[in-house]
Design a protein around this motif. Sequence first.
Motif, PDB file in Angstrom:
ATOM      1  N   THR A 108     -37.783 -26.172 -12.154  1.00  0.00           N
ATOM      2  CA  THR A 108     -37.753 -26.054 -10.690  1.00  0.00           C
ATOM      3  C   THR A 108     -37.664 -27.412 -10.008  1.00  0.00           C
ATOM      4  N   ALA A 109     -37.554 -28.479 -10.780  1.00  0.00           N
ATOM      5  CA  ALA A 109     -37.604 -29.836 -10.226  1.00  0.00           C
ATOM      6  C   ALA A 109     -36.481 -30.112  -9.223  1.00  0.00           C
ATOM      7  N   MET A 110     -35.275 -29.629  -9.490  1.00  0.00           N
ATOM      8  CA  MET A 110     -34.170 -29.899  -8.584  1.00  0.00           C
ATOM      9  C   MET A 110     -34.382 -29.181  -7.247  1.00  0.00           C
ATOM     10  N   ASP A 111     -34.758 -27.907  -7.301  1.00  0.00           N
ATOM     11  CA  ASP A 111     -35.030 -27.172  -6.055  1.00  0.00           C
ATOM     12  C   ASP A 111     -36.177 -27.818  -5.291  1.00  0.00           C
ATOM     13  N   PHE A 112     -37.199 -28.244  -6.015  1.00  0.00           N
ATOM     14  CA  PHE A 112     -38.354 -28.901  -5.393  1.00  0.00           C
ATOM     15  C   PHE A 112     -37.917 -30.176  -4.676  1.00  0.00           C
ATOM     16  N   ALA A 113     -37.124 -30.999  -5.352  1.00  0.00           N
ATOM     17  CA  ALA A 113     -36.653 -32.247  -4.752  1.00  0.00           C
ATOM     18  C   ALA A 113     -35.829 -31.977  -3.505  1.00  0.00           C
ATOM     19  N   LEU A 114     -34.979 -30.957  -3.548  1.00  0.00           N
ATOM     20  CA  LEU A 114     -34.151 -30.633  -2.388  1.00  0.00           C
ATOM     21  C   LEU A 114     -34.991 -30.166  -1.205  1.00  0.00           C
ATOM     22  N   ILE A 115     -36.032 -29.403  -1.470  1.00  0.00           N
ATOM     23  CA  ILE A 115     -36.936 -28.970  -0.392  1.00  0.00           C
ATOM     24  C   ILE A 115     -37.671 -30.176   0.187  1.00  0.00           C
ATOM     25  N   LEU A 116     -38.106 -31.094  -0.665  1.00  0.00           N
ATOM     26  CA  LEU A 116     -38.768 -32.305  -0.171  1.00  0.00           C
ATOM     27  C   LEU A 116     -37.809 -33.129   0.695  1.00  0.00           C
ATOM     28  N   ILE A 117     -36.561 -33.227   0.278  1.00  0.00           N
ATOM     29  CA  ILE A 117     -35.554 -33.942   1.067  1.00  0.00           C
ATOM     30  C   ILE A 117     -35.389 -33.276   2.429  1.00  0.00           C
ATOM     31  N   GLU A 118     -35.316 -31.957   2.429  1.00  0.00           N
ATOM     32  CA  GLU A 118     -35.174 -31.236   3.702  1.00  0.00           C
ATOM     33  C   GLU A 118     -36.364 -31.479   4.621  1.00  0.00           C
ATOM     34  N   ARG A 119     -37.552 -31.474   4.054  1.00  0.00           N
ATOM     35  CA  ARG A 119     -38.759 -31.707   4.859  1.00  0.00           C
ATOM     36  C   ARG A 119     -38.779 -33.121   5.433  1.00  0.00           C
ATOM     37  N   LEU A 120     -38.292 -34.099   4.675  1.00  0.00           N
ATOM     38  CA  LEU A 120     -38.316 -35.496   5.110  1.00  0.00           C
ATOM     39  C   LEU A 120     -37.126 -35.886   5.986  1.00  0.00           C
ATOM     40  N   CYS A 121     -35.960 -35.323   5.690  1.00  0.00           N
ATOM     41  CA  CYS A 121     -34.714 -35.809   6.308  1.00  0.00           C
ATOM     42  C   CYS A 121     -33.915 -34.743   7.048  1.00  0.00           C
ATOM     43  N   GLY A 122     -34.299 -33.479   6.925  1.00  0.00           N
ATOM     44  CA  GLY A 122     -33.581 -32.415   7.603  1.00  0.00           C
ATOM     45  C   GLY A 122     -32.629 -31.649   6.700  1.00  0.00           C
ATOM     46  N   ALA A 123     -32.215 -30.487   7.195  1.00  0.00           N
ATOM     47  CA  ALA A 123     -31.357 -29.580   6.429  1.00  0.00           C
ATOM     48  C   ALA A 123     -29.983 -30.179   6.160  1.00  0.00           C
ATOM     49  N   GLU A 124     -29.456 -30.955   7.107  1.00  0.00           N
ATOM     50  CA  GLU A 124     -28.127 -31.546   6.926  1.00  0.00           C
ATOM     51  C   GLU A 124     -28.106 -32.509   5.738  1.00  0.00           C
ATOM     52  N   LYS A 125     -29.134 -33.332   5.617  1.00  0.00           N
ATOM     53  CA  LYS A 125     -29.207 -34.287   4.500  1.00  0.00           C
ATOM     54  C   LYS A 125     -29.381 -33.542   3.179  1.00  0.00           C
ATOM     55  N   ARG A 126     -30.184 -32.493   3.183  1.00  0.00           N
ATOM     56  CA  ARG A 126     -30.358 -31.697   1.961  1.00  0.00           C
ATOM     57  C   ARG A 126     -29.004 -31.134   1.522  1.00  0.00           C
ATOM     58  N   LEU A 127     -28.265 -30.570   2.464  1.00  0.00           N
ATOM     59  CA  LEU A 127     -26.972 -29.985   2.150  1.00  0.00           C
ATOM     60  C   LEU A 127     -26.007 -31.043   1.610  1.00  0.00           C
ATOM     61  N   GLU A 128     -26.033 -32.218   2.207  1.00  0.00           N
ATOM     62  CA  GLU A 128     -25.182 -33.316   1.749  1.00  0.00           C
ATOM     63  C   GLU A 128     -25.487 -33.681   0.293  1.00  0.00           C
ATOM     64  N   VAL A 129     -26.765 -33.822  -0.026  1.00  0.00           N
ATOM     65  CA  VAL A 129     -27.166 -34.151  -1.400  1.00  0.00           C
ATOM     66  C   VAL A 129     -26.806 -33.005  -2.336  1.00  0.00           C
ATOM     67  N   GLU A 130     -27.085 -31.793  -1.918  1.00  0.00           N
ATOM     68  CA  GLU A 130     -26.828 -30.625  -2.758  1.00  0.00           C
ATOM     69  C   GLU A 130     -25.337 -30.462  -3.055  1.00  0.00           C
ATOM     70  N   GLN A 131     -24.493 -30.698  -2.066  1.00  0.00           N
ATOM     71  CA  GLN A 131     -23.044 -30.572  -2.284  1.00  0.00           C
ATOM     72  C   GLN A 131     -22.571 -31.616  -3.296  1.00  0.00           C
ATOM     73  N   GLY A 132     -23.137 -32.809  -3.240  1.00  0.00           N
ATOM     74  CA  GLY A 132     -22.770 -33.836  -4.208  1.00  0.00           C
ATOM     75  C   GLY A 132     -23.156 -33.512  -5.631  1.00  0.00           C
ATOM     76  N   LEU A 133     -24.103 -32.609  -5.797  1.00  0.00           N
ATOM     77  CA  LEU A 133     -24.554 -32.221  -7.130  1.00  0.00           C
ATOM     78  C   LEU A 133     -23.673 -31.160  -7.766  1.00  0.00           C
ATOM     79  N   GLN A 134     -22.807 -30.538  -6.954  1.00  0.00           N
ATOM     80  CA  GLN A 134     -21.920 -29.479  -7.441  1.00  0.00           C
ATOM     81  C   GLN A 134     -22.701 -28.353  -8.113  1.00  0.00           C
ATOM     82  N   ARG A 135     -23.768 -27.899  -7.432  1.00  0.00           N
ATOM     83  CA  ARG A 135     -24.605 -26.831  -7.975  1.00  0.00           C
ATOM     84  C   ARG A 135     -23.940 -25.465  -7.921  1.00  0.00           C
ATOM     85  N   SER A 136     -22.921 -25.308  -7.102  1.00  0.00           N
ATOM     86  CA  SER A 136     -22.294 -23.987  -7.043  1.00  0.00           C
ATOM     87  C   SER A 136     -20.790 -24.089  -7.158  1.00  0.00           C
TER      88      SER A 136
END
Length: 184
Positions: free
Chosen positions: A156-184
């Motif tokens: 669950t570490a990746m999901d956890f990190a993304l939630i922490l990013i969202e809490r610290l930097c907002g949903a837009e930054k989380r989405l930016e990081v997540e898209q770069g990871l090519q999770r989907s």
Amino acid sequence: MAKVLVPLAQGCEELEAVTLIDLMVRAGIEVVTASLDDERVITASRGVQLIAQTTLDQVLGQEFDLVVLPGGLPGADYLNEDPRIIELLQRTVQHGGLSAAICAAPKVLVSAGLLDNREATSYPGVIDVEPAPGMQYLDLPVVDAGSVLTSKGPGTAMDFALILIERLCGAEKRLEVEQGLQRS
């Protein structure tokens, strides 16, 4: 820019530590890794060696937006036995920051009194068998209980990190990081 402390104890879970650090750095967060003592080379739970940037004593006077604890054993036990970590977690929350832990490390949040009357998760057999007063254990990958967040384990570490990013930097930054990871 958000500032995050990741204390690295001997025997920490390397997948959790590296995933948390890497994703937060990708988000542009200032991440500080600190060893508990003067030995900055950390031998993680599977033998991987990590190098902490500094020591805990050198950063104790600093303020952090988040203190996040990787799990793993015996790393989580070493964190739990360190009164500096307990005080740092408490102070961070008291000053409006976040405290977070994954896998076996939520036991440290229990010791700090930060899971009293909150929902939380952990690696099975850690805080579900010895919960904090009034705590409700949830069998979920990540639990966001406001100023305190917990996660279940290495998977669950990746999901956890993304939630922490969202809490610290907002949903837009989380989405930016997540898209770069090519999770989907």
